[in-house]
Design an enzyme around this catalytic site. Structure first.
Site, PDB file in Angstrom:
ATOM      1  N   SER A 111      -2.999  -7.827   2.688  1.00 13.26           N
ATOM      2  CA  SER A 111      -3.186  -7.600   4.206  1.00 13.26           C
ATOM      3  C   SER A 111      -3.553  -8.849   4.605  1.00 13.26           C
ATOM      4  CB  SER A 111      -4.390  -6.651   4.244  1.00 13.26           C
ATOM      5  OG  SER A 111      -4.012  -5.403   3.763  1.00 13.26           O
ATOM      6  N   LYS A 119     -18.345  -6.584   6.986  1.00 11.64           N
ATOM      7  CA  LYS A 119     -17.060  -7.333   6.862  1.00 11.64           C
ATOM      8  C   LYS A 119     -16.176  -6.572   8.450  1.00 11.64           C
ATOM      9  CE  LYS A 119     -13.184  -7.767   3.873  1.00 11.64           C
ATOM     10  NZ  LYS A 119     -12.813  -7.359   2.613  1.00 11.64           N
ATOM     11  N   ARG A 130      -1.248  -5.994  -8.655  1.00  9.75           N
ATOM     12  CA  ARG A 130      -0.053  -6.643  -8.414  1.00  9.75           C
ATOM     13  C   ARG A 130       0.039  -7.695  -9.396  1.00  9.75           C
ATOM     14  NH1 ARG A 130      -2.896  -7.605  -2.454  1.00  9.75           N
ATOM     15  NH2 ARG A 130      -4.472  -7.086  -4.091  1.00  9.75           N
ATOM     16  N   HIS A 147       0.997  -1.169   0.184  1.00  4.51           N
ATOM     17  CA  HIS A 147       0.080  -0.011   0.041  1.00  4.51           C
ATOM     18  C   HIS A 147       0.956   1.171   0.077  1.00  4.51           C
ATOM     19  CE1 HIS A 147      -3.074  -2.547   2.183  1.00  4.51           C
ATOM     20  NE2 HIS A 147      -3.666  -2.514   0.865  1.00  4.51           N
TER      21      HIS A 147
HETATM   22  P1  ADP Z   1      -6.038  -6.002   0.127  1.00 10.41           P
HETATM   23  O1  ADP Z   1      -6.381  -6.074  -1.564  1.00 10.41           O
HETATM   24  O2  ADP Z   1      -4.786  -6.310   0.552  1.00 10.41           O
HETATM   25  O3  ADP Z   1      -7.080  -6.519   1.169  1.00 10.41           O
HETATM   26  P2  ADP Z   1      -6.987  -3.517   0.158  1.00 10.41           P
HETATM   27  O4  ADP Z   1      -8.644  -3.657  -0.112  1.00 10.41           O
HETATM   28  O5  ADP Z   1      -6.684  -2.635   1.378  1.00 10.41           O
HETATM   29  O6  ADP Z   1      -5.854  -4.502   0.263  1.00 10.41           O
HETATM   30  O7  ADP Z   1      -6.641  -2.699  -1.134  1.00 10.41           O
HETATM   31  C1  ADP Z   1      -6.514  -1.266  -1.483  1.00 10.41           C
HETATM   32  C2  ADP Z   1      -5.833  -1.104  -2.861  1.00 10.41           C
HETATM   33  O8  ADP Z   1      -4.533  -1.507  -2.613  1.00 10.41           O
HETATM   34  C3  ADP Z   1      -6.434  -2.101  -4.032  1.00 10.41           C
HETATM   35  O9  ADP Z   1      -6.187  -1.402  -5.230  1.00 10.41           O
HETATM   36  C4  ADP Z   1      -5.127  -3.122  -4.101  1.00 10.41           C
HETATM   37  O10 ADP Z   1      -4.956  -3.733  -5.514  1.00 10.41           O
HETATM   38  C5  ADP Z   1      -4.148  -2.547  -3.522  1.00 10.41           C
HETATM   39  N1  ADP Z   1      -2.931  -3.387  -2.893  1.00 10.41           N
HETATM   40  C6  ADP Z   1      -3.047  -4.067  -1.970  1.00 10.41           C
HETATM   41  N2  ADP Z   1      -1.739  -4.824  -1.741  1.00 10.41           N
HETATM   42  C7  ADP Z   1      -0.861  -4.225  -2.777  1.00 10.41           C
HETATM   43  C8  ADP Z   1       0.483  -4.445  -3.065  1.00 10.41           C
HETATM   44  N3  ADP Z   1       0.963  -5.301  -2.317  1.00 10.41           N
HETATM   45  N4  ADP Z   1       1.005  -3.649  -4.032  1.00 10.41           N
HETATM   46  C9  ADP Z   1       0.258  -2.789  -4.875  1.00 10.41           C
HETATM   47  N5  ADP Z   1      -1.067  -2.769  -4.695  1.00 10.41           N
HETATM   48  C10 ADP Z   1      -1.497  -3.340  -3.224  1.00 10.41           C
END
Ligand code: ADP
Length: 163
Positions: free
Chosen positions: A130, A43, A92, A19
């Site tokens: 996460s 959730k 990703r 992130h």
């Molecule tokens: P997750 O998909 O890990 O549960 P979130 O819902 O918080 O995380 O995702 C928020 C945004 O951050 C999404 O666009 C997701 O693709 C992106 N994201 C999550 N992890 C990464 C990472 N390792 N590298 C780049 N972007 C990421």
């Protein structure tokens, strides 16, 4: 000239270095980035929205043009409320693309003035999510270097309490 504001929405349960990579890249492209924690009553996450905000505020200290906020309801509505013209998302792997593509088309249909901008994650964070961090941390796996130190401490405290 109007400022270009980007909204980066997500669960951030907890925020990871993946992130952070997107936030860092976004902060160089836009005048302001708002990292927005989505409040989803259906959730239940590991961390409360307040805890996620605390972690984000700590991590974002070094970025003068980035701030954290939380919201209920439609992401496009919140983006419009905060005068953001861009929705920032991270990619990703190919597997992210399908759902992100669907989401961005839906969001565009809901508000044509807000465009989604996808940023590619750094190679080092390609496998970081996460959920995988939580899976490792709950059994005492070392997550150093995958999440900011502050988050690592919070994970340790959380799982200690749960035992
Ligand atoms: P997750 O998909 O890990 O549960 P979130 O819902 O918080 O995380 O995702 C928020 C945004 O951050 C999404 O666009 C997701 O693709 C992106 N994201 C999550 N992890 C990464 C990472 N390792 N590298 C780049 N972007 C990421």
């Amino acid at each position: 000239m109007t400022k270009k504001i980007a909204l980066y929405p997500g669960s951030f349960d907890p925020p990871t270095n993946g992130h952070l990579d997107i936030i860092e890249k976004g902060s160089k492209l836009f005048d302001k980035v708002i990292v927005a924690v989505m409040i989803n009553p259906d959730k239940k996450g590991l961390f409360s929205v307040e805890e996620r905000m605390e972690m984000l505020n700590e991590i974002l200290k070094d970025f003068p043009n980035v701030e954290a906020d939380s919201f209920n309801g439609l992401t496009v509505d919140f983006a419009a409320e905060r005068k953001a013209c861009v929705m920032l998302r991270g990619l990703r792997a190919l597997s992210d693309f399908d759902s992100e593509f669907q989401l961005s088309l839906m969001n565009r249909r809901l508000n044509k003035d807000i465009q989604t901008v996808f940023l590619m994650t750094g190679m080092r964070w390609i496998y970081i999510s996460s959920s995988i961090i939580k899976q490792a941390a709950q059994f005492g796996g070392e997550v150093k270097g995958m999440v900011p130190d502050f988050v690592r401490k919070k994970l340790k405290q959380k799982y200690k309490k749960k035992k």
